[in-house]
Scaffold this motif. Structure first.
Motif, PDB file in Angstrom:
ATOM      1  N   LYS A  45     -70.915 -64.626  29.573  1.00  0.00           N
ATOM      2  CA  LYS A  45     -70.525 -64.905  30.960  1.00  0.00           C
ATOM      3  C   LYS A  45     -69.200 -64.238  31.331  1.00  0.00           C
ATOM      4  N   GLN A  46     -68.475 -63.822  30.307  1.00  0.00           N
ATOM      5  CA  GLN A  46     -67.237 -63.081  30.573  1.00  0.00           C
ATOM      6  C   GLN A  46     -67.512 -61.608  30.868  1.00  0.00           C
ATOM      7  N   VAL A  47     -68.718 -61.181  30.555  1.00  0.00           N
ATOM      8  CA  VAL A  47     -69.067 -59.773  30.768  1.00  0.00           C
ATOM      9  C   VAL A  47     -69.387 -59.610  32.251  1.00  0.00           C
ATOM     10  N   ASP A  48     -68.386 -59.132  32.998  1.00  0.00           N
ATOM     11  CA  ASP A  48     -68.496 -59.196  34.454  1.00  0.00           C
ATOM     12  C   ASP A  48     -68.388 -57.830  35.137  1.00  0.00           C
ATOM     13  N   GLY A  49     -68.425 -56.772  34.336  1.00  0.00           N
ATOM     14  CA  GLY A  49     -68.324 -55.446  34.954  1.00  0.00           C
ATOM     15  C   GLY A  49     -66.884 -55.039  35.255  1.00  0.00           C
ATOM     16  N   GLN A  50     -65.926 -55.945  35.007  1.00  0.00           N
ATOM     17  CA  GLN A  50     -64.508 -55.639  35.268  1.00  0.00           C
ATOM     18  C   GLN A  50     -63.728 -55.546  33.959  1.00  0.00           C
ATOM     19  N   LYS A  51     -63.898 -56.565  33.119  1.00  0.00           N
ATOM     20  CA  LYS A  51     -63.107 -56.639  31.894  1.00  0.00           C
ATOM     21  C   LYS A  51     -63.672 -55.737  30.796  1.00  0.00           C
TER      22      LYS A  51
END
Ligand code: SF4
Ligand code: SF4
Lengths: 103, 380
Positions: free
Chosen positions: A60-66
């Motif tokens: 869920k941390q994989v957001d395309g930003q980090k």
């Protein structure tokens, strides 16, 4: 269109090193919570993977930003009591990347 | 001893929305007698089936047929499945698709489209499909990509097109497929009827395997390639449907609920219909779905085999097609005393020349071939 579904032989995906850029879920992949199963699942074309709580938390941390480092520090801030979990998180991201879940 | 397994909910709902199809593929796994089946269900009934299965926990939805694009209410069904939280997969030959329809399916929330090709070469593609379809399919595959779908290209492999595998993979690269499925024909329905003409030789299969391996290595990280080995050339059967009544629920156009594609041919079964029974009742309590659940029904050599949890004794329909007994060990398994029936089918196919006519899947042939028994064990 109707041919029978058959056993799919997935050729062993060789280790793909994780890149340094921002990470996103691979095209056609999404995560959703399932009440019947009582867990998050990862869905993709013709596939379902039941996720452990930890796996879901990381994905869920994989957001395309980090990037990977950003994901590690965000999770470590969220769970300071967990100690140094950066190795575990990176390890999981590498597996997820090698399986084509994240890009 | 029969063990009673806990009944887990279905994960996969395959909705065969119609048997109508503009193509006439000789390898089609639809039942040969499809033309004599009951009336195709209306929108409302399908919507209820989608809701019922989803409330039990079904997650993956396959929209198939026939050609699902024939249905004008496809967008309505897709929109409902999106709302319900399914991951929706459209399984199509592409006929009936254009850029506008691809966009409207995208807007309705469709998750993924699998487009099937009969061959990489126009004439052969059209010959196998029984119609001029190839050029349209290329356009359509491009439209699918342009609308932003992940695209699986499926090439159905058989004797007459296996040598074109390289071209197929090159075509997939050109069309920017995300996944390529190289599916060797499985012998059910029309494919079984045409088996002698379609079954590739062992040499062809091995060659194809090495081509698939080569491209796989080359395209690592860009395009996933699956190669499905025809089980006649294996020593172990496929774990059919991951076990009968385990994850997979198929509903035919007339509402018959089946545990796998080819099950309708099995004798001494009465398969329940979603118009008269709830999906839950069907899944949990019907005799049809419980008959081969778990391991209690098994005979030897499966019953005492340490591998039974891996392959569930193989495919019930294949067992029936070869041996006449749906509870027998799938004769693909080399532990089966009837393995020689598979070997005989392989050699019968080997000696069949291209002069033997292909029987195309269409309503007329359906009526003509419906009465004949499906069992074609061994050479004729
Ligand atoms: S396999 Fe061919 S004939 Fe059968 S449903 Fe699919 S496109 Fe139609
Ligand atoms: S004997 Fe039955 S369970 Fe054992 S490997 Fe063969 S098919 Fe599978």
């Amino acid at each position: 269109m109707s041919e029978s579904p058959e056993k799919k032989v997935e050729y062993a995906t060789d280790y793909k090193p994780l890149h340094d850029g921002p990470l996103k879920l691979a095209r056609g992949h999404r995560i959703q919570y399932e009440t019947v199963q009582g867990c998050d699942v990862l869905l993709y074309p013709e596939g379902v993977v039941q996720l452990s709580e930890t796996a879901a938390m990381i994905l869920k941390q994989v957001d395309g930003q980090k990037d990977a480092t950003g994901i590690v520090s965000s999770l470590m801030q969220q769970f300071p009591e967990a100690g140094d979990i950066s190795g575990d998180i990176r390890g999981f991201l590498e597996v997820a990347h090698a399986r084509g879940w994240i890009a | 001893m029969s063990q009673l397994p806990a009944i887990k909910p279905p994960l996969w709902l395959l909705a065969e929305l119609t048997y109508a199809c503009p193509l006439q593929c000789a390898y089609c796994s639809n039942p040969v007698d499809f033309n004599g089946h009951g009336k195709t269900m209306d929108t409302e009934t399908w919507l209820r089936v989608l809701r019922d299965a989803r409330s039990m926990g079904a997650l993956q939805l396959g929209l198939s047929g026939g050609e699902p694009l024939v249905r004008q209410d496809l967008e309505t069904l897709v929109a409902e499945s999106t709302q319900l939280g399914y991951y929706s997969n459209l399984i199509t030959s592409g006929i009936g698709m254009d850029a506008a329809r691809a966009r409207s399916l995208k807007a309705a929330g469709l998750d993924h489209i699998q487009v099937s090709f009969q061959s990489s070469e126009a004439n052969q593609n059209d010959e196998i499909a029984g119609m001029r379809a190839y050029a349209h399919k290329l356009d359509m595959a491009r439209a699918v990509k342009a609308a932003g779908f992940p695209m699986v290209l499926c090439f159905v492999l058989h004797r007459d097109n296996l040598h074109r595998l390289r071209e197929m993979l090159d075509l997939a690269i050109e069309l920017e497929a995300d996944y390529v499925e190289l599916a060797t024909t499985q012998y059910y329905g029309w494919a079984l009827l045409n088996r002698d003409r379609l079954l590739p030789t062992l040499e062809q299969v091995r060659e194809a395997e090495s081509v698939a391996n080569e491209y796989q290595a080359r395209l690592k990280g860009k395009m996933d390639i699956y190669f499905v080995v025809p089980d006649y050339y294996e020593k172990r059967p496929k774990p059919c449907m991951n076990g009968w009544g385990s994850v997979f629920l198929l509903v035919t156009p007339d509402g018959t609920a089946l545990p796998c594609h080819a099950a309708r041919q099995l004798p001494d079964f009465s398969f329940p219909n979603v118009q008269t029974h709830s999906v839950k009742e069907i899944w949990q309590t019907s005799d049809a779905f419980n008959r081969f659940r778990g391991f209690g029904w098994m005979k030897e050599p499966c019953a005492s085999c340490p591998e039974k949890e891996k392959d569930y004794g193989g495919c019930r329909c294949q067992a029936f097609q070869f041996t006449g007994d749906a509870a027998a060990t799938d004769p693909v398994c080399d532990k089966s005393p009837l393995r020689h029936l598979v070997d005989e089918a392989v050699s019968a196919a080997r000696t069949t020349t291209t002069e033997k006519p292909i029987i195309f899947r269409n309503p007329k042939n359906s009526d003509r071939h419906a009465k004949k028994p499906a069992v074609v064990a061994g050479p004729q």
